[in-house]
Scaffold this active site. Structure first.
Site, mmCIF file in Angstrom:
data_model
loop_
_atom_site.group_PDB
_atom_site.id
_atom_site.type_symbol
_atom_site.label_atom_id
_atom_site.label_comp_id
_atom_site.label_asym_id
_atom_site.label_seq_id
_atom_site.Cartn_x
_atom_site.Cartn_y
_atom_site.Cartn_z
ATOM 1 C CB CYS A 1 9.980 -25.083 48.531
ATOM 2 S SG CYS A 1 9.385 -26.306 47.346
ATOM 3 N NE ARG A 2 11.916 -20.228 47.444
ATOM 4 C CZ ARG A 2 11.862 -19.294 46.519
ATOM 5 N NH1 ARG A 2 12.921 -18.510 46.336
ATOM 6 N NH2 ARG A 2 10.784 -19.119 45.789
ATOM 7 C CB SER A 3 7.538 -19.061 52.828
ATOM 8 O OG SER A 3 6.482 -19.664 52.141
ATOM 9 C CB CYS B 1 8.741 -18.646 49.053
ATOM 10 S SG CYS B 1 7.674 -20.030 49.435
ATOM 11 C CG ASN C 1 2.923 -20.833 51.992
ATOM 12 O OD1 ASN C 1 1.806 -20.857 52.489
ATOM 13 N ND2 ASN C 1 3.990 -20.825 52.748
ATOM 14 C CG ASP D 1 11.864 -21.816 43.428
ATOM 15 O OD1 ASP D 1 11.720 -22.833 44.149
ATOM 16 O OD2 ASP D 1 10.981 -21.371 42.684
HETATM 17 P P1 4NP Z 1 8.594 -22.055 46.844
HETATM 18 O O1 4NP Z 1 8.902 -23.024 45.597
HETATM 19 O O2 4NP Z 1 8.302 -20.708 46.243
HETATM 20 O O3 4NP Z 1 9.857 -22.080 47.634
HETATM 21 O O4 4NP Z 1 7.399 -22.666 47.547
HETATM 22 C C1 4NP Z 1 8.026 -23.167 44.506
HETATM 23 C C2 4NP Z 1 6.919 -23.962 44.635
HETATM 24 C C3 4NP Z 1 6.075 -24.136 43.527
HETATM 25 C C4 4NP Z 1 6.358 -23.496 42.354
HETATM 26 C C5 4NP Z 1 7.457 -22.672 42.243
HETATM 27 C C6 4NP Z 1 8.287 -22.508 43.317
HETATM 28 N N1 4NP Z 1 5.519 -23.696 41.223
HETATM 29 O O5 4NP Z 1 5.825 -23.198 40.143
HETATM 30 O O6 4NP Z 1 4.480 -24.376 41.349
#
Ligand code: 4NP
Length: 162
Positions: free
Chosen positions: A18-20, A13, A16, A131
């Site tokens: 939240c989703r992955s 994702c 790294n 997201d």
């Molecule tokens: P992820 O979510 O891609 O599911 O881990 C996010 C985590 C952090 C950010 C964006 C999405 N960020 O902008 O820091």
């Protein structure tokens, strides 16, 4: 099946956190429950490097714990060398797909990149895992539900391929 006779699956994702990591934790849990942990290598990584070394976002950890999962991996950034380590690279959305396939140096590596949505069953018709980072608890719930659905599909396909 791949090198060493193992299924090698990498979840991707943006951050790294939240989703992955949820994909990694859920897939490991499903594989363990099926007694297949020796047949799988499962990991996750992010496209960005902002959160390297961090545990998953506390909101995703809480959501996971409420569903019986322990998300405790530490964030790392995707490396081109991951194409050599993993046969299946599972991305969450279209931006992830573009970012990872643009790093592939051959068609065979590009073909390793698949979308989580390709494995949905209960959520057939949905095309991405949105997201949840800027959302509320319900967005984390939805992401977890979609990821669970997809991971069940990935496991079923791996078993069917044996
Ligand atoms: P992820 O979510 O891609 O599911 O881990 C996010 C985590 C952090 C950010 C964006 C999405 N960020 O902008 O820091």
């Amino acid at each position: 099946m791949t090198k060493k006779g193992k299924h090698t699956v990498l979840f991707i994702c943006l951050g790294n956190i939240c989703r992955s990591p949820a994909g990694e934790g859920i897939m490991k849990s499903l594989v363990e429950k099926a007694g297949l942990q020796d047949e799988f290598e499962i990991d996750s990584a992010g496209i960005g490097n902002w959160h390297v070394g961090q545990l998953p976002d506390s909101r995703m950890r809480k959501c996971g714990a409420e569903h019986g999962y322990n998300f405790n991996s530490h964030a790392r950034q995707f490396q081109k060398s991951d194409f050599g380590r993993f046969e299946t690279i599972v991305v969450m959305d279209n931006e992830n797909y573009r970012a990872i396939t643009s790093m592939a140096s051959c068609q065979a590596d590009k073909d390793k990149v698949v979308r989580m949505a390709d494995y949905f069953s209960r959520h057939a018709g949905e095309r991405i895992v949105p997201d949840p980072y800027y959302g509320g608890p319900e967005d984390f719930e939805l992401a977890l539900d979609l990821i669970e659905d997809g991971c069940r599909g990935i496991l079923a396909q791996c078993r069917a391929a044996e």
